[in-house]
Every structure is written in structure tokens, then in C-alpha cells.
Design a protein around this motif. Structure first.
Motif, PDB file in Angstrom:
ATOM      1  N   PHE A 229       0.827  -1.210   0.000  1.00  0.00           N
ATOM      2  CA  PHE A 229       0.000   0.000   0.000  1.00  0.00           C
ATOM      3  C   PHE A 229       0.860   1.258   0.000  1.00  0.00           C
ATOM      4  O   PHE A 229       1.961   1.270   0.544  1.00  0.00           O
ATOM      5  N   THR A 230       0.324   2.297  -0.592  1.00  0.00           N
ATOM      6  CA  THR A 230       0.994   3.593  -0.579  1.00  0.00           C
ATOM      7  C   THR A 230       0.151   4.530   0.275  1.00  0.00           C
ATOM      8  O   THR A 230      -1.081   4.522   0.180  1.00  0.00           O
ATOM      9  N   ASN A 231       0.831   5.316   1.088  1.00  0.00           N
ATOM     10  CA  ASN A 231       0.102   6.288   1.889  1.00  0.00           C
ATOM     11  C   ASN A 231      -0.372   7.416   0.975  1.00  0.00           C
ATOM     12  O   ASN A 231       0.430   8.042   0.301  1.00  0.00           O
ATOM     13  N   ILE A 232      -1.690   7.651   0.933  1.00  0.00           N
ATOM     14  CA  ILE A 232      -2.176   8.691   0.016  1.00  0.00           C
ATOM     15  C   ILE A 232      -2.610   9.959   0.751  1.00  0.00           C
ATOM     16  O   ILE A 232      -2.846  10.985   0.122  1.00  0.00           O
ATOM     17  N   GLU A 233      -2.707   9.882   2.075  1.00  0.00           N
ATOM     18  CA  GLU A 233      -3.305  10.991   2.821  1.00  0.00           C
ATOM     19  C   GLU A 233      -2.583  12.320   2.602  1.00  0.00           C
ATOM     20  O   GLU A 233      -3.184  13.375   2.689  1.00  0.00           O
ATOM     21  N   ASP A 234      -1.276  12.251   2.350  1.00  0.00           N
ATOM     22  CA  ASP A 234      -0.537  13.506   2.187  1.00  0.00           C
ATOM     23  C   ASP A 234      -0.320  13.888   0.719  1.00  0.00           C
ATOM     24  O   ASP A 234       0.428  14.812   0.418  1.00  0.00           O
ATOM     25  N   ASP A 235      -0.956  13.176  -0.177  1.00  0.00           N
ATOM     26  CA  ASP A 235      -0.828  13.468  -1.605  1.00  0.00           C
ATOM     27  C   ASP A 235      -1.352  14.889  -1.886  1.00  0.00           C
ATOM     28  O   ASP A 235      -2.526  15.187  -1.638  1.00  0.00           O
TER      29      ASP A 235
END
Ligand SMILES: Cc1cc2nc3c(=O)[nH]c(=O)nc-3n(C[C@H](O)[C@H](O)[C@H](O)COP(=O)(O)OP(=O)(O)OC[C@H]3O[C@@H](n4cnc5c(N)ncnc54)[C@H](O)[C@@H]3O)c2cc1C
Lengths: 562, 80
Positions: A415-421
């Protein structure tokens, strides 16, 4: 800012729980994906164009068709074959009967007459491509099968955008931004996804509605499928065939697909048949004139020889009863109820037919034979795909194969963290700004404005033309509208926010259409260029891509995949 | 416009609101047992609410501009 209600994780996030999306979810779960979720705008039990039924499943049955080539060539040479990459059509036909057997096992009636029977959409004397079935319970059945395999379904959760990461110059999908509209107060849901499969159906509502311009939801297919191709477009995926208009036909003014369910003859007012294929109603073949002479219903109005009527009066009472039953299989019950209430009887009344407005049905996202798009991990299936064909059986096939390949791909990804995209944050702020505004135009104003521009500057032929000057003017007006929309649109609740998101998607799709139409310097099917009047044979075996790269729109031809 | 709910027959289960293809109903059982048709002109007349209502309480009223244009089929034969 609209609150984030949940952050989910998925091996495969399916966007759109229609025919293609549910098949993808089922097959991914079968192929071993553990976390499969479906984000659905409405409710999977009754959503999309297959909501209440369909009755023709394009299928290759060896014992009837003998060779696959017979039916493959027939499809490729028909008006619906032009946009397809033959390799995908071949694969989908090869798999089609297996899918039929699967559906049958799950409880969809694929033999309403007691045996596998091919009917409708057919030329007399030729092999018939479509298996007659009864799809009235198809959505409930597919929903049950998905749930049985542990698929988590989020109804009332439309996807607003995708997250992508750039790695070594290549783009990879990392997640989905969805809207929880189950209650009037909106909330965001973020999905970290190893793979995503888009199956949002065709795109409606880009052109003024043909039968009733003031009622934009009176459409042949599901009008809530609107602009889904734009999710892939913004992610950088290639689209294909956006400039070739698809124009459906059916009863006037009650818009509804399903013309092949009618067992009648298209006739002029003096009773002459419009086409050369049949002279009396034929339950086995139907009247294929409406499929092959697509503009007939408009041509006869403009030259004064019309209107054209669907006349079923020569059918026997058994045939009429069969047709009535098939209308329920096909999802036409609202129309049947209307006819009953108004004492209209197809045995005694002939119904005028018309062409509807252009839609993006089998126009849109380009997929490879495994259903993956040009963005890694992003798959697509169904009517939103531009090179795989539209309809039930291609949707079921690409969904199935896409789910399987997505599951395999997800197995080796993390998984990739997307919250800070930052792109995601920007999109969330944009949606929040619509809600904060005290006043401003609503989505409907913007949608109508878009329809006016597209109907005037990128119309469908043969009676309306496109040209470089018209298309360029359209591009300019579209940008003016886009600027207005971004800075002034206002939404009051989760429902209107969802509609606002659709309009943003439609604006992106319109951009793709205008650029692709400008790049196709020839006339082909409904794409008529007054400045390029001929059909260029050199382009017969080529496909036109349009995509977004570094904020710029790019176009380019490629060879068809044989 | 399109869906019309018979208040007498409606059992307040909210099925129509939940399954609507166009999300046009609002069901707030604390305020009213019967769902409200909030966005009538977004109805696609797909018939899902009619087919799935357990009480048979929903019907569609098709707007006049959607009228199905027709003639007596005999008139086509007379002229041929
Ligand atoms: C009356 C009628 C009769 C037809 N008859 C036939 C037939 O006999 N044979 C045939 O081959 N085809 C037929 N069709 C066409 C067929 O129904 C479609 O081709 C098929 O349903 C396409 O499947 P799909 O998965 O691409 O899209 P759909 O089944 O339309 O599903 C798309 C789904 O995506 C959802 N969605 C849209 N946007 C979003 C978003 N942003 N986020 C989340 N969810 C979203 C929608 O709510 C919907 O559930 C008919 C269509 C109609 C309307």
C-alpha cells in the motif's frame, strides 16, 4: 473542509458496481485478492444500465456458430465493430459461453425459451450473434455472488478522483477519493488501493437530450453514468475513440434502449418497410435496419419522407406475448406500464422511433487485452472502455479478466500512503469550496451550458458537421465554462456535490472529445468534418488516442491490435 | 413527478430510497415514515422503486413531454 470519515485499504477497489464492476469484484476474489471493495454511486442491486434487466448477450456458442471467425468477422464489419481492437473482441467471444454458463449457475435465466436461442440484432440467413436471455434479476444475482466471496460493497459512495504516483517516469495508481452521500451531510472516504478497476458505464449528459432537451435524465441508458472516463483521463490514462459519436435510437419521446426487443418492422407512414431485410415481424431476426442504417430515423424527418414507425401489428398473439415478456427481461417494465396505463397495444399501435443524442458508449478508456490501462495498476471494463466494445457481454468479459489480472498484480504490491498526496488535498479543497459558497450557479446550470456548447461545436453527423474552426471555438468556450464552474459553482448537500463532481468529469471528457475530433482529419461514421470530407482508408486499421501529459492534451494514432 | 408514493400503502421501509438508480429520494424516518421525492426531475424512470417496493406503494407518473408518439397500425396498412 469536508471531513474524512474513513481511510480504507483494498487490494482491488472497483469503481462502479454495474455489470463490469461486479464481475471484476467476483473474479478478483476468486483469484485470491483478499480485500476487494466496490465503490458504487447508487446501490449495486439496481444501478447502471443493467438495473432492471437486459435480454441480448453477444456470445460464441461452438455448437451453433461452428467457427469463432464467423461471428468475429460479422461483428468487426458491423457499425459497432469499427471502434474495437480485434484481439479483445476475439478473447471476449472465446470466453463468452463460459460466462453464460457461470451466470446460469448463479441463477440468471440464460434459456428463457428452454434452450440456448439466438435472436434479434440479426440479418436473415446469417448466423445470429446474440443469445436471448432474461436479465431481470442479474444485478441482484451478481451482488449476492460478490458478497458471498467477501467483497465489501459501499453503496452511495461515488468516486470523485484517483490518486497516482509517478515512479521512474511511469504512473501508478495508488488510491481513490470517494464521497459518502448516504446522508445529506457529505463526507470523504479515502481508499488506499494496490489496484483500481474503473467500470462507471457509458457517459451520458454531454449533449442536449435528443427527445426532451429540457429533461436531461430522459436518456436511453443510465444517466447517472456521466463522465467516469475523466477519472482515468486525469490520472494520465489514454482514451480512445472519443471523437466517434455513438448515437442510440428508440421510442419517441420516452427514451429507452432495447430496440432489438421489439418484434416489428420499421415502416414509412405509407406502410413500406424502411429496410430491405424483413417485410413482416420476425421473432428470430428482428428488424436490423435500425442497427445498420443508424441515421434512418433522422434522415426521414429531414427529407420529409418520415416519420418511421415500429410496427408490430403483423406479429401473432403468441409472438406479441413473447415480446411483452421479453420487455420485462430487458428492463423495459416502466415503458410497458406506461403503455398499459395509456391503453397502447403494440399489436394495434405503431410507435414512432427516433435517434437520441450522442453518448460515449464504448468510447473512452483504452485497455490492453488484460484490461489494464496505460497507467500501471489501473484497469477498466464495460461501456466506459473505448476499444473493447459496449454491451453486456464485453462488460462481463473485461470485468472478469480485469479482476483476475488486478488480483495477480496486487499480490506483489504494497500500500501507498495517500493521505498527504498534494493533488488529493487540492481536489478535496475544491469540493469543499463548492459547499462553502453562499451563492452561485448549481451543477445543473453548468451541465446545461456544457450540453449547449457540445451540441453546437462538436455535433454528430451526418446532418451536422465539425470543422477545425468550430472545434477550436468549442475549446475556447469550454475553457470559459470551466473557469466559471471552478470559481463559482455551489452545492448544498452530498447529492448535489455528487452531481457537481459529475459535471467536472463531463468537462474533462468534453475536452478530450474536442481535441480528438480536431486531430481526426477525416470523416468517419458520425464524425463528419466539413474540412475533411472523405474517409481515409489508411486510418481503417488505426486508433486515435487522446491523453493528458503534464497538463497538455496529446493525441496520436496507433495501429489496431489484431 | 415520476415516482408517486401511496402514503396509505407505504410501510416506511426505505427500500425505494436505498436502491434508487438516481438517488432522488430522501428518507428520514424520524421526520416522516414515507420517503420524500427530493429530486424528481432526476428520475430515469428505470422502475426499480416500483419493482422492489414490498408494499406495492410506488408508481411512476411519466411526464407529459415523454409521451410515446403512436398511430393506429391500421393507418400504415391502409396507405400501402
Ligand atoms: C434498457 C436497456 C437495455 C439494454 N439491453 C442490452 C442488451 O440486451 N444487451 C447488451 O449487450 N446491452 C444492453 N444494454 C446495455 C448494457 O446494459 C450495458 O452495456 C451494461 O450494463 C454495461 O455495463 P457496465 O458495467 O459498463 O456499466 P453499468 O452496468 O451501467 O454500471 C455502471 C455503474 O457505475 C456506477 N457509477 C457511475 N459513475 C460512478 C462513480 N463515479 N463512482 C462510483 N460508481 C459510479 C453506476 O451507478 C453503475 O452502477 C441495455 C441498456 C439499457 C438501458
Amino acid at each position: 473542509m469536508i471531513p474524512v470519515k474513513a481511510v480504507l485499504e483494498a487490494d482491488l477497489a472497483v469503481v462502479g458496481g454495474g455489470i463490469g464492476g461486479l464481475m471484476a469484484a467476483i473474479s478478483a476474489a476468486e483469484a485470491g485478492a483478499e480485500k476487494v471493495i466496490v465503490l458504487e454511486k447508487a446501490h449495486v442491486r439496481r444501478s447502471g444500465s443493467g438495473a432492471t434487466g437486459n435480454d441480448h448477450f453477444r456470445c460464441f456458442l461452438p455448437e451453433y456458430h461452428k467457427t469463432l471467425d464467423s461471428i468475429l468477422q460479422q461483428t468487426l464489419n458491423s457499425p459497432i465493430g469499427m471502434t474495437r481492437d480485434p484481439v479483445i473482441l476475439r478473447q471476449s467471444l472465446e470466453k463468452s459461453f463460459e460466462l453464460v454458463r457461470m451466470w446460469e449457475e448463479w441463477g440468471i435465466n440464460m434459456r428463457p425459451t428452454g434452450k440456448y436461442e439466438f435472436m434479434g440484432h440479426a440479418f436473415p440467413g446469417r448466423l445470429r450473434p446474440s443469445l436471448k436471455y432474461d436479465g431481470r434479476n442479474q444485478k441482484a444475482v451478481l451482488m449476492t455472488q460478490a458478497k458471498k466471496r467477501g467483497v465489501r460493497i459501499f453503496n452511495h459512495h461515488p468516486a470523485l478522483d484517483l490518486c497516482v504516483a509517478e515512479e521512474d517516469g511511469a504512473r501508478r495508481v495508488t488510491g481513490v477519493l470517494a464521497l459518502d452521500m448516504s446522508v445529506p451531510e457529505p463526507a470523504f472516504v479515502l481508499v488506499r488501493a494496490k489496484t483500481v478497476l474503473l467500470a462507471t458505464g457509458l457517459t451520458h449528459r454531454m449533449y442536449l437530450t435528443g427527445p426532451t432537451p429540457a429533461y436531461m435524465f430522459n436518456t436511453s441508458h443510465c444517466p447517472n453514468c456521466a463522465g467516469g472516463q475523466a477519472l482515468a483521463w486525469r490520472a494520465g490514462a489514454r482514451l480512445v475513440n472519443m471523437e466517434i459519436p455513438y448515437v442510440h435510437a428508440g421510442p419517441k419521446y420516452f427514451a429507452r434502449a432495447g430496440k432489438a426487443t421489439w418484434i416489428g418492422v420499421y415502416r414509412y407512414p405509407d406502410g413500406r418497410p424502411v429496410g430491405p431485410f424483413i417485410t413482416r415481424p420476425d421473432v428470430v431476426y428482428g428488424d436490423i435496419t435500425g442497427d445498420v442504417w443508424n441515421s434512418a430515423f433522422t434522415d426521414v424527418l429531414l427529407d420529409g419522407s418520415g416519420p418511421v414507425y415500429q410496427d408490430c401489428s403483423g406479429a401473432s398473439s403468441e409472438e406479441l406475448a413473447f415480446m411483452r415478456g421479453a420487455m420485462f427481461s430487458e428492463g423495459l417494465s416502466a415503458m410497458v406500464h406506461y403503455m398499459d396505463e395509456h391503453e397502447l397495444d403494440p399489436g394495434k399501435h405503431a410507435f414512432e422511433f427516433m435517434q437520441y443524442e450522442p453518448t460515449f458508449h464504448g468510447r473512452g478508456v483504452e485497455v490492453k487485452p488484460d484490461a489494464e490501462t496505460s497507467v500501471s495498476g489501473l484497469f477498466a471494463a464495460g461501456d466506459m472502455v473505448g476499444n473493447g466494445g459496449a454491451g453486456i457481454s464485453p462488460a462481463a468479459y473485461l470485468g472478469w479478466t480485469g479482476g483476475e489480472h488486478a488480483a495477480k498484480k496486487a499480490a506483489v504490491l504494497s500500500f501507498t500512503n495517500i493521505e498527504d498526496d498534494p493533488a488529493l488535498k487540492e481536489r478535496m479543497e475544491l469540493f469543499s469550496s463548492f459547499l462553502k459558497r453562499e451563492e452561485g450557479p448549481d451543477w445543473k446550470e453548468a451541465n446545461f451550458a456544457l450540453q449547449q456548447i457540445m451540441s453546437d461545436y462538436a455535433p454528430a453527423g451526418p446532418h451536422r458537421v465539425r470543422s477545425a474552426t468550430l472545434l477550436r471555438a468549442g475549446m475556447e468556450y469550454l475553457e470559459q465554462l470551466r473557469a466559471e464552474a471552478f470559481s463559482h459553482l455551489r452545492a448544498g448537500c452530498s447529492h448535489t456535490l455528487m452531481r457537481t463532481g459529475e459535471v467536472l468529469d463531463l468537462l474533462d471528457c468534453a475536452r478530450a472529445v474536442l481535441h480528438a475530433a480536431l486531430a481526426r482529419e477525416e470523416s468517419r461514421a458520425g464524425h463528419r468534418r466539413s474540412d475533411f470530407r472523405f474517409t481515409n482508408p489508411l486510418l481503417n486499421s488505426r486508433q486515435l488516442n487522446v491523453w493528458l501529459e503534464g497538463g497538455e492534451v496529446k493525441t496520436g494514432f496507433r495501429d489496431k491490435w489484431m | 413527478m415520476p415516482p408517486v408514493i401511496d402514503r396509505e400503502k407505504c410501510v416506511g421501509c426505505g427500500t425505494c430510497a436505498d436502491i434508487c438508480n438516481s438517488h432522488i429520494f430522501l428518507h428520514e424516518p424520524d421526520k416522516d415514515r414515507v420517503p420524500r421525492v427530493r429530486f424528481p426531475d432526476e428520475c430515469w424512470h428505470c422502475d426499480s422503486c416500483v419493482l422492489d417496493c414490498p408494499a406495492g406503494a410506488v408508481r411512476l407518473r411519466i411526464p407529459l413531454p415523454f409521451m410515446m408518439l403512436h398511430v393506429a397500425s391500421e393507418s400504415l396498412r391502409r396507405q400501402s
